[in-house]
Design a protein around this motif. Structure first.
Motif, PDB file in Angstrom:
ATOM      1  N   GLY A  27       4.750-114.821  10.051  1.00  0.00           N
ATOM      2  CA  GLY A  27       5.263-115.781  11.032  1.00  0.00           C
ATOM      3  C   GLY A  27       6.462-116.590  10.579  1.00  0.00           C
ATOM      4  N   ILE A  28       7.182-116.111   9.533  1.00  0.00           N
ATOM      5  CA  ILE A  28       8.388-116.826   9.092  1.00  0.00           C
ATOM      6  C   ILE A  28       9.609-115.953   9.389  1.00  0.00           C
ATOM      7  N   ARG A  29      10.472-116.469  10.253  1.00  0.00           N
ATOM      8  CA  ARG A  29      11.687-115.726  10.634  1.00  0.00           C
ATOM      9  C   ARG A  29      12.914-116.580  10.365  1.00  0.00           C
ATOM     10  N   PRO A  30      13.917-116.034   9.646  1.00  0.00           N
ATOM     11  CA  PRO A  30      15.138-116.818   9.422  1.00  0.00           C
ATOM     12  C   PRO A  30      15.820-117.119  10.746  1.00  0.00           C
ATOM     13  N   SER A  31      16.463-118.291  10.828  1.00  0.00           N
ATOM     14  CA  SER A  31      17.116-118.666  12.087  1.00  0.00           C
ATOM     15  C   SER A  31      18.432-117.920  12.271  1.00  0.00           C
ATOM     16  N   GLU A  32      18.938-117.311  11.183  1.00  0.00           N
ATOM     17  CA  GLU A  32      20.078-116.391  11.323  1.00  0.00           C
ATOM     18  C   GLU A  32      19.940-115.302  10.256  1.00  0.00           C
ATOM     19  N   ASP A  33      20.655-114.205  10.424  1.00  0.00           N
ATOM     20  CA  ASP A  33      20.535-113.083   9.490  1.00  0.00           C
ATOM     21  C   ASP A  33      21.169-113.455   8.149  1.00  0.00           C
ATOM     22  N   PRO A  34      20.356-113.625   7.088  1.00  0.00           N
ATOM     23  CA  PRO A  34      20.923-114.081   5.813  1.00  0.00           C
ATOM     24  C   PRO A  34      21.872-113.064   5.194  1.00  0.00           C
ATOM     25  N   ASP A  35      21.699-111.770   5.567  1.00  0.00           N
ATOM     26  CA  ASP A  35      22.565-110.732   5.010  1.00  0.00           C
ATOM     27  C   ASP A  35      23.957-110.791   5.625  1.00  0.00           C
ATOM     28  N   ALA A  36      24.003-111.166   6.897  1.00  0.00           N
ATOM     29  CA  ALA A  36      25.291-111.211   7.594  1.00  0.00           C
ATOM     30  C   ALA A  36      26.016-112.529   7.335  1.00  0.00           C
ATOM     31  N   SER A  37      25.252-113.551   6.999  1.00  0.00           N
ATOM     32  CA  SER A  37      25.829-114.889   6.870  1.00  0.00           C
ATOM     33  C   SER A  37      26.294-115.159   5.439  1.00  0.00           C
ATOM     34  N   ARG A  38      27.205-116.113   5.278  1.00  0.00           N
ATOM     35  CA  ARG A  38      27.615-116.555   3.940  1.00  0.00           C
ATOM     36  C   ARG A  38      26.862-117.829   3.547  1.00  0.00           C
ATOM     37  N   LYS A  39      25.971-118.265   4.451  1.00  0.00           N
ATOM     38  CA  LYS A  39      25.209-119.483   4.157  1.00  0.00           C
ATOM     39  C   LYS A  39      24.221-119.225   3.036  1.00  0.00           C
ATOM     40  N   LEU A  40      24.057-120.182   2.145  1.00  0.00           N
ATOM     41  CA  LEU A  40      23.130-120.015   1.024  1.00  0.00           C
ATOM     42  C   LEU A  40      21.797-120.717   1.270  1.00  0.00           C
ATOM     43  N   VAL A  41      21.778-121.582   2.266  1.00  0.00           N
ATOM     44  CA  VAL A  41      20.510-122.199   2.692  1.00  0.00           C
ATOM     45  C   VAL A  41      20.330-121.822   4.152  1.00  0.00           C
ATOM     46  N   VAL A  42      19.247-121.113   4.431  1.00  0.00           N
ATOM     47  CA  VAL A  42      19.027-120.604   5.783  1.00  0.00           C
ATOM     48  C   VAL A  42      17.689-121.144   6.288  1.00  0.00           C
ATOM     49  N   GLY A  43      17.735-121.803   7.431  1.00  0.00           N
ATOM     50  CA  GLY A  43      16.504-122.340   8.020  1.00  0.00           C
ATOM     51  C   GLY A  43      15.659-121.222   8.609  1.00  0.00           C
ATOM     52  N   THR A  44      14.448-121.570   9.006  1.00  0.00           N
ATOM     53  CA  THR A  44      13.561-120.583   9.637  1.00  0.00           C
ATOM     54  C   THR A  44      12.969-121.195  10.901  1.00  0.00           C
ATOM     55  N   ASN A  45      12.200-120.378  11.609  1.00  0.00           N
ATOM     56  CA  ASN A  45      11.525-120.862  12.809  1.00  0.00           C
ATOM     57  C   ASN A  45      10.441-121.888  12.472  1.00  0.00           C
ATOM     58  N   ARG A  46      10.045-121.938  11.179  1.00  0.00           N
ATOM     59  CA  ARG A  46       8.987-122.882  10.794  1.00  0.00           C
ATOM     60  C   ARG A  46       9.630-124.163  10.250  1.00  0.00           C
ATOM     61  N   PRO A  47       9.419-125.285  10.920  1.00  0.00           N
ATOM     62  CA  PRO A  47      10.025-126.526  10.456  1.00  0.00           C
ATOM     63  C   PRO A  47       9.664-126.785   8.990  1.00  0.00           C
ATOM     64  N   GLY A  48      10.658-127.117   8.173  1.00  0.00           N
ATOM     65  CA  GLY A  48      10.393-127.430   6.766  1.00  0.00           C
ATOM     66  C   GLY A  48      10.399-126.212   5.856  1.00  0.00           C
ATOM     67  N   VAL A  49      10.390-125.012   6.423  1.00  0.00           N
ATOM     68  CA  VAL A  49      10.442-123.809   5.564  1.00  0.00           C
ATOM     69  C   VAL A  49      11.872-123.264   5.592  1.00  0.00           C
TER      70      VAL A  49
END
Ligand SMILES: Nc1ncnc2c1ncn2[C@@H]1O[C@H](COP(=O)(O)OP(=O)(O)OP(=O)(O)O)[C@@H](O)[C@H]1O
Ligand SMILES: O=P(O)(O)OC[C@H]1O[C@H](OP(=O)(O)OP(=O)(O)O)[C@H](O)[C@@H]1O
Length: 218
Positions: A27-49
């Motif tokens: 049940g943990i899904r990144p809010s954006e594709d970490p492979d496509a993004s250059r972001k190093l901190v990626v949020g998820t659908n779970r608040p706080g994760v």
């Protein structure tokens, strides 16, 4: 006070690719594709994760120092670095093996007593030194950061200690495996303090992942 934040360290490439489906199943899904993004901190659908994206070899460091609470790292990296981590789960992903390989047709074959003072190229100097020391063989180690298979082809080393999965890289470079050190898969690693201070969150993740792995095995 309980901290409701959970930070998971993952590395781009194989580990991310194989870990995201497992996280999805708990049940943990990144809010954006970490492979496509250059972001190093990626949020998820779970608040706080949240996910932090680091180099594969840096995962144990982030987790040991508590910059991430948990992470996924290969057994190769964990054995090489010997970080003080709790290692509750074998995730059964990133499967490969650590081997000694040499150019095809090389005379010494698999008799380690004839390997004295050979030069070995590897990304894993500690594992390599320990392995040969236990056999009483003195080696000169050349530390590399990738493309180990090239070293014997250009005279940089006699042999390599590296990872093999399909065997394609060895084969395409005229090398053969002469000895297997151990099998490898990726492990869930946990910061020891986080295990106590964030016990509900951490143990929930461990138990859920363990359930997914059991389902996969049955
Ligand atoms: N050919 C392979 N098949 C399966 N798993 C592999 C293979 N090569 C490496 N692995 C596993 O995947 C992990 C990550 O490897 P990956 O190639 O993604 O990163 P890396 O380039 O080695 O890391 P770094 O960027 O930190 O040097 C390794 O530590 C190992 O456990
Ligand atoms: O047996 P195979 O299926 O061919 O896989 C083995 C290759 O995979 C890894 O390299 P990686 O792709 O990570 O490249 P690297 O040289 O940058 O480490 C490993 O270091 C081998 O070179």
């Amino acid at each position: 006070m309980l901290d409701a934040k959970l930070t998971i360290a993952l590395s781009k490439g194989r580990i991310l690719e194989d870990t995201l489906p497992l996280l999805e199943r708990v049940g943990i899904r990144p809010s954006e594709d970490p492979d496509a993004s250059r972001k190093l901190v990626v949020g998820t659908n779970r608040p706080g994760v949240e996910l932090v994206i680091v180099r594969a070899t840096d995962v144990p460091t982030y987790v040991e120092f508590g910059a991430a609470d948990v992470g996924v790292a290969g057994r190769d990296v964990l054995l090489e670095q010997g970080a003080d981590l709790y290692e509750p789960l074998d995730l059964g992903i990133g499967k490969c093996r650590m081997v000694v390989a040499e150019p095809e047709g090389m005379a010494a074959g698999d008799d380690p007593s004839r390997w004295d003072r050979v030069r070995i190229a590897t990304k894993y100097p500690n594992i390599t030194r320990d392995f040969f020391a236990r056999q009483g063989v003195q080696t000169q180690i050349v530390k590399l950061y990738g493309s180990m298979e090239l070293a014997p082809l250009v005279g940089l080393a006699d042999r390599i200690v590296d990872l093999v999965s399909s065997g394609r890289t060895l084969e395409e470079n005229g090398l053969v495996e002469v000895e297997t050190l151990f099998g490898i898969s990726s492990r869930l690693v946990v910061n020891k303090a986080a295990l106590k201070l964030k016990h509900p969150l951490v143990s929930d993740l461990i138990d859920s992942l363990a359930g997914v792995l059991e389902d996969k095995a049955s």
